[in-house]
Design a protein around this motif. Structure first.
Motif, PDB file in Angstrom:
ATOM      1  N   VAL A  36      11.837   0.030   7.983  1.00 14.54           N
ATOM      2  CA  VAL A  36      13.258   0.369   7.823  1.00 14.54           C
ATOM      3  C   VAL A  36      13.421   1.678   7.052  1.00 14.54           C
ATOM      4  O   VAL A  36      14.296   2.496   7.359  1.00 14.54           O
ATOM      5  CB  VAL A  36      14.017  -0.773   7.100  1.00 14.54           C
ATOM      6  CG1 VAL A  36      15.508  -0.479   7.052  1.00 14.54           C
ATOM      7  CG2 VAL A  36      13.767  -2.082   7.807  1.00 14.54           C
TER       8      VAL A  36
ATOM      9  N   GLN B 133      12.719  -7.951  14.653  1.00 13.54           N
ATOM     10  CA  GLN B 133      13.854  -7.191  14.158  1.00 13.54           C
ATOM     11  C   GLN B 133      13.971  -7.389  12.649  1.00 13.54           C
ATOM     12  O   GLN B 133      13.305  -8.277  12.086  1.00 13.54           O
ATOM     13  CB  GLN B 133      15.150  -7.694  14.820  1.00 13.54           C
ATOM     14  CG  GLN B 133      15.267  -7.295  16.274  1.00 13.54           C
ATOM     15  CD  GLN B 133      15.605  -5.811  16.455  1.00 13.54           C
ATOM     16  OE1 GLN B 133      16.741  -5.402  16.320  1.00 13.54           O
ATOM     17  NE2 GLN B 133      14.615  -4.995  16.757  1.00 13.54           N
TER      18      GLN B 133
ATOM     19  N   ILE C 185       0.833  -1.211   0.000  1.00 15.31           N
ATOM     20  CA  ILE C 185       0.000   0.000   0.000  1.00 15.31           C
ATOM     21  C   ILE C 185       0.867   1.260   0.000  1.00 15.31           C
ATOM     22  O   ILE C 185       0.384   2.345  -0.282  1.00 15.31           O
ATOM     23  CB  ILE C 185      -0.962   0.029   1.216  1.00 15.31           C
ATOM     24  CG1 ILE C 185      -0.188  -0.197   2.520  1.00 15.31           C
ATOM     25  CG2 ILE C 185      -2.049  -1.008   1.060  1.00 15.31           C
ATOM     26  CD1 ILE C 185      -1.001  -0.004   3.767  1.00 15.31           C
TER      27      ILE C 185
ATOM     28  N   CYS D 183      11.163   2.017  19.587  1.00 10.49           N
ATOM     29  CA  CYS D 183      12.089   0.882  19.471  1.00 10.49           C
ATOM     30  C   CYS D 183      13.345   1.135  20.302  1.00 10.49           C
ATOM     31  O   CYS D 183      14.161   1.983  19.942  1.00 10.49           O
ATOM     32  CB  CYS D 183      12.440   0.671  17.999  1.00 10.49           C
ATOM     33  SG  CYS D 183      13.675  -0.603  17.725  1.00 10.49           S
TER      34      CYS D 183
ATOM     35  N   VAL E 165       5.160 -13.895   7.299  1.00 12.17           N
ATOM     36  CA  VAL E 165       6.552 -13.677   7.727  1.00 12.17           C
ATOM     37  C   VAL E 165       6.701 -12.305   8.384  1.00 12.17           C
ATOM     38  O   VAL E 165       5.900 -11.399   8.160  1.00 12.17           O
ATOM     39  CB  VAL E 165       7.532 -13.760   6.526  1.00 12.17           C
ATOM     40  CG1 VAL E 165       7.415 -15.075   5.795  1.00 12.17           C
ATOM     41  CG2 VAL E 165       7.337 -12.598   5.546  1.00 12.17           C
TER      42      VAL E 165
ATOM     43  N   THR F 292      13.369   4.467   9.404  1.00 12.52           N
ATOM     44  CA  THR F 292      14.223   4.392  10.596  1.00 12.52           C
ATOM     45  C   THR F 292      15.469   5.235  10.341  1.00 12.52           C
ATOM     46  O   THR F 292      16.087   5.118   9.288  1.00 12.52           O
ATOM     47  CB  THR F 292      14.618   2.917  10.866  1.00 12.52           C
ATOM     48  OG1 THR F 292      13.422   2.201  11.111  1.00 12.52           O
ATOM     49  CG2 THR F 292      15.533   2.806  12.066  1.00 12.52           C
TER      50      THR F 292
ATOM     51  N   GLY G  16       3.589  -6.576   8.332  1.00 20.43           N
ATOM     52  CA  GLY G  16       4.205  -5.881   9.470  1.00 20.43           C
ATOM     53  C   GLY G  16       3.210  -5.404  10.523  1.00 20.43           C
ATOM     54  O   GLY G  16       2.094  -5.927  10.653  1.00 20.43           O
TER      55      GLY G  16
HETATM   56  C1  LIG Z   1      11.055   3.235  14.579  1.00 25.55           C
HETATM   57  C2  LIG Z   1      11.581   1.835  14.409  1.00 25.55           C
HETATM   58  C3  LIG Z   1      12.934   1.614  14.348  1.00 25.55           C
HETATM   59  C4  LIG Z   1      13.436   0.319  14.190  1.00 25.55           C
HETATM   60  N1  LIG Z   1      14.795   0.127  14.154  1.00 25.55           N
HETATM   61  C5  LIG Z   1      15.296  -1.120  13.997  1.00 25.55           C
HETATM   62  C6  LIG Z   1      16.703  -1.361  13.970  1.00 25.55           C
HETATM   63  O1  LIG Z   1      17.510  -0.446  14.140  1.00 25.55           O
HETATM   64  N2  LIG Z   1      17.119  -2.635  13.778  1.00 25.55           N
HETATM   65  C7  LIG Z   1      16.261  -3.691  13.617  1.00 25.55           C
HETATM   66  O2  LIG Z   1      16.705  -4.823  13.403  1.00 25.55           O
HETATM   67  N3  LIG Z   1      14.917  -3.481  13.664  1.00 25.55           N
HETATM   68  C8  LIG Z   1      14.427  -2.240  13.857  1.00 25.55           C
HETATM   69  N4  LIG Z   1      13.070  -2.045  13.919  1.00 25.55           N
HETATM   70  C9  LIG Z   1      12.191  -3.206  13.715  1.00 25.55           C
HETATM   71  C10 LIG Z   1      12.133  -3.544  12.192  1.00 25.55           C
HETATM   72  O3  LIG Z   1      11.925  -2.362  11.446  1.00 25.55           O
HETATM   73  C11 LIG Z   1      11.050  -4.541  11.907  1.00 25.55           C
HETATM   74  O4  LIG Z   1      11.260  -5.686  12.697  1.00 25.55           O
HETATM   75  C12 LIG Z   1      11.036  -4.938  10.421  1.00 25.55           C
HETATM   76  O5  LIG Z   1      10.884  -3.819   9.596  1.00 25.55           O
HETATM   77  C13 LIG Z   1       9.908  -5.915  10.145  1.00 25.55           C
HETATM   78  O6  LIG Z   1       9.839  -6.153   8.782  1.00 25.55           O
HETATM   79  P1  LIG Z   1       8.484  -6.645   8.090  1.00 25.55           P
HETATM   80  O7  LIG Z   1       8.828  -6.860   6.661  1.00 25.55           O
HETATM   81  O8  LIG Z   1       7.908  -7.760   8.860  1.00 25.55           O
HETATM   82  O9  LIG Z   1       7.453  -5.448   8.273  1.00 25.55           O
HETATM   83  P2  LIG Z   1       7.508  -3.895   7.949  1.00 25.55           P
HETATM   84  O10 LIG Z   1       8.876  -3.375   7.907  1.00 25.55           O
HETATM   85  O11 LIG Z   1       6.547  -3.290   8.911  1.00 25.55           O
HETATM   86  O12 LIG Z   1       6.892  -3.809   6.471  1.00 25.55           O
HETATM   87  C14 LIG Z   1       5.552  -4.123   6.237  1.00 25.55           C
HETATM   88  C15 LIG Z   1       5.141  -3.590   4.871  1.00 25.55           C
HETATM   89  O13 LIG Z   1       3.807  -4.011   4.624  1.00 25.55           O
HETATM   90  C16 LIG Z   1       3.066  -2.938   4.052  1.00 25.55           C
HETATM   91  N5  LIG Z   1       1.639  -3.162   4.344  1.00 25.55           N
HETATM   92  C17 LIG Z   1       0.957  -2.905   5.488  1.00 25.55           C
HETATM   93  N6  LIG Z   1      -0.334  -3.281   5.343  1.00 25.55           N
HETATM   94  C18 LIG Z   1      -0.460  -3.792   4.101  1.00 25.55           C
HETATM   95  C19 LIG Z   1      -1.531  -4.366   3.354  1.00 25.55           C
HETATM   96  N7  LIG Z   1      -2.755  -4.510   3.865  1.00 25.55           N
HETATM   97  N8  LIG Z   1      -1.299  -4.803   2.094  1.00 25.55           N
HETATM   98  C20 LIG Z   1      -0.054  -4.678   1.545  1.00 25.55           C
HETATM   99  N9  LIG Z   1       0.995  -4.130   2.183  1.00 25.55           N
HETATM  100  C21 LIG Z   1       0.808  -3.711   3.442  1.00 25.55           C
HETATM  101  C22 LIG Z   1       3.646  -1.701   4.703  1.00 25.55           C
HETATM  102  O14 LIG Z   1       3.398  -0.561   3.897  1.00 25.55           O
HETATM  103  C23 LIG Z   1       5.135  -2.067   4.777  1.00 25.55           C
HETATM  104  O15 LIG Z   1       5.827  -1.650   3.623  1.00 25.55           O
HETATM  105  C24 LIG Z   1      12.541  -0.769  14.063  1.00 25.55           C
HETATM  106  C25 LIG Z   1      11.168  -0.541  14.104  1.00 25.55           C
HETATM  107  C26 LIG Z   1      10.685   0.746  14.269  1.00 25.55           C
HETATM  108  C27 LIG Z   1       9.194   0.971  14.306  1.00 25.55           C
END
Ligand SMILES: Cc1cc2nc3c(=O)[nH]c(=O)nc-3n(C[C@H](O)[C@H](O)[C@H](O)COP(=O)(O)OP(=O)(O)OC[C@H]3O[C@@H](n4cnc5c(N)ncnc54)[C@H](O)[C@@H]3O)c2cc1C
Length: 422
Positions: free
Chosen positions: A160, A402, A153, A252, A392, A163, A230
């Protein structure tokens, strides 16, 4: 669709019948995300409504005169009068359509809608969400020559991309700017050949049929679906929180506590993550105050015992944050006693908010087996309770969220699917 300058505004917009005007900036991810939606809609509505773009940085005076304070901002005009609500930030295509439709007679809207040709495309795998989990799954699937589409979306990158710095992702000696790390991940997956459909509206997801409908008319079908959507941190909702996110307010500790060496911070929350993260933060800070709404912590007993013994931690019970205000390098947290309603101001170098994360599962909540916090349950191959659907990253039920763990989940799901489809 064309770009105008401030000098053309009166002629093109105020004397121009029905107009949609996009104030855009460079280096603005939501502006990039909007660009393709704007172009698509100009093809549909362009003969009835004029589609104009204007570069905000180059036309600051006009932007200020019109009170445009963020990019992108969409303004709608009818015969020189601004109409409809302005749209700004991560703008949904359906919201633009609603505004455009409201400027036209019903029969015209019907005629335009009849021009939309629904489309259907087929893939082996649909990945929902292009954060680290989804991007890694996309990379592994693509390298296994599995026809994969990534749907998001927003623009690719997930948390990331927003961040500030990532210093714990292996392979980099120096901390990496989050947007660069996510950009590299995304380019690697894209260059491999994974198809991207990003910055789209998701109209419907049918996990059983393995179908996703985007932007109302485009059906994407596949043999498998990976959910990698996420989480979204729960917000306190207090004024100032959104504005100061990433500028003194963090969600975080692993990521940001190290930037508060010998400083003083506030933690909002009193459950397990607030208490455990507070302990971690005290490795760095001199003083930490937990602000908790109840008269007892809700974390487990062992964690509570450790916190009560920690000389760096104070706890302010029965208080809730009411506002966050930036004062120079400091943050003022205005808290209110929930019983007496008495308000006071707490000065600190930073604020951490741990009042829970919510998984992004609204579109498919009913179909999946979830844990008691609403995260998706998976087996060790990342399979969910729905046949052919994997999940995932942060959206699944697990202990540590993370980048590395999301990347690992994406790898596992992709390898399991590659084996199944082989
Ligand atoms: C402020 C902050 C800082 C962080 N810093 C670190 C760090 O320094 N080191 C570290 O290891 N981890 C860090 N983390 C944790 C890390 O960012 C997450 O663990 C990681 O990004 C998870 O990846 P993901 O792919 O599961 O989800 P996300 O990174 O959350 O990505 C999910 C994606 O799904 C999309 N999405 C959402 N809903 C829908 C939908 N209905 N349909 C289609 N797409 C959708 C979103 O737009 C997004 O692009 C941080 C988190 C935050 C909030």
């Amino acid at each position: 669709m064309r770009e105008i300058t401030g000098a053309e505004f009166d002629n093109e917009v105020l004397n121009g019948g029905k107009v949609i005007l996009d104030f855009f900036s460079t280096e603005c991810p939501p502006c990039e995300a909007l660009a393709s939606k704007f172009e698509d809609l100009s093809r549909l509505y362009g003969s009835d409504i004029k589609f104009l773009k204007i570069f905000r940085q180059g036309n600051r005076e006009l932007a200020e005169k019109l009170g445009v304070k963020s990019s992108p901002t969409l303004l709608f005009f009818n015969n020189g009068q601004e109409v409809s609500t302005r749209l700004t930030g991560g703008i949904k295509k359906s919201d633009i359509i609603n505004n455009l439709d409201s400027m036209l007679p019903a029969d015209k809207v019907k005629e335009i809608k009849s021009l939309i040709k629904p489309s259907v495309s087929e893939f082996d795998v649909i990945i929902l969400g292009a954060g680290p989990g989804g991007l890694t799954a996309g990379l592994y699937l693509c390298q296994s020559k599995i026809n994969t589409v990534l749907i998001d979306i927003a623009l690719p990158g997930g948390h990331v991309a927003t961040t500030h710095e990532v210093s714990n992702y292996p392979g980099f000696i120096e901390p990496q700017a989050g947007y660069m790390l996510s950009h590299s991940m995304s380019e690697q997956t894209k260059l491999c050949g994974t198809i991207y459909k990003v910055a789209v509206d998701i109209t419907r997801v049918d996990l059983e049929k393995k179908e996703v409908i985007i932007d109302e008319y485009e059906t994407v079908k596949a043999k498998r679906i990976i959910i990698a959507t996420g989480t979204t941190p729960n917000l306190t909702g207090a004024p100032g929180e959104k504005e100061l996110k990433g500028k003194g307010i963090s969600y975080c500790a692993t990521c940001d506590a190290k930037y508060y060496n010998d400083k003083e911070v506030i933690v909002i929350g009193g459950g397990n993550s607030a208490v455990e993260e507070s302990e971690y933060i005290t490795r760095f800070v001199n003083k930490l105050t937990i602000v908790h709404q109840f008269d007892k912590l809700t974390a487990n007993k062992q964690a509570q015992d450790r916190v009560f013994k920690n000389p760096k931690i104070n706890i302010l019970f029965e208080n809730e944050p009411r506002a966050f205000i930036k004062e120079g390098d400091k943050i003022v947290t205005e808290v209110e006693n929930v019983k007496t309603k008495e308000r006071r101001k707490l000065l600190s170098d930073g604020v951490f908010i741990f009042i829970g994360m919510k998984p992004n599962i609204d579109l498919f909540r009913d179909k999946l087996e979830l844990d008691s916090w609403g995260f998706i349950k998976t087996d060790e191959d990342m399979r969910t309770s729905v046949q052919g659907v994997y999940a995932v990253g942060d959206v699944i039920s697990k202990k540590y969220r993370q980048i590395t763990t999301a990347v690992a989940d994406g790898t596992i799901a992709a390898m399991a699917i590659a084996k199944e489809l082989d």
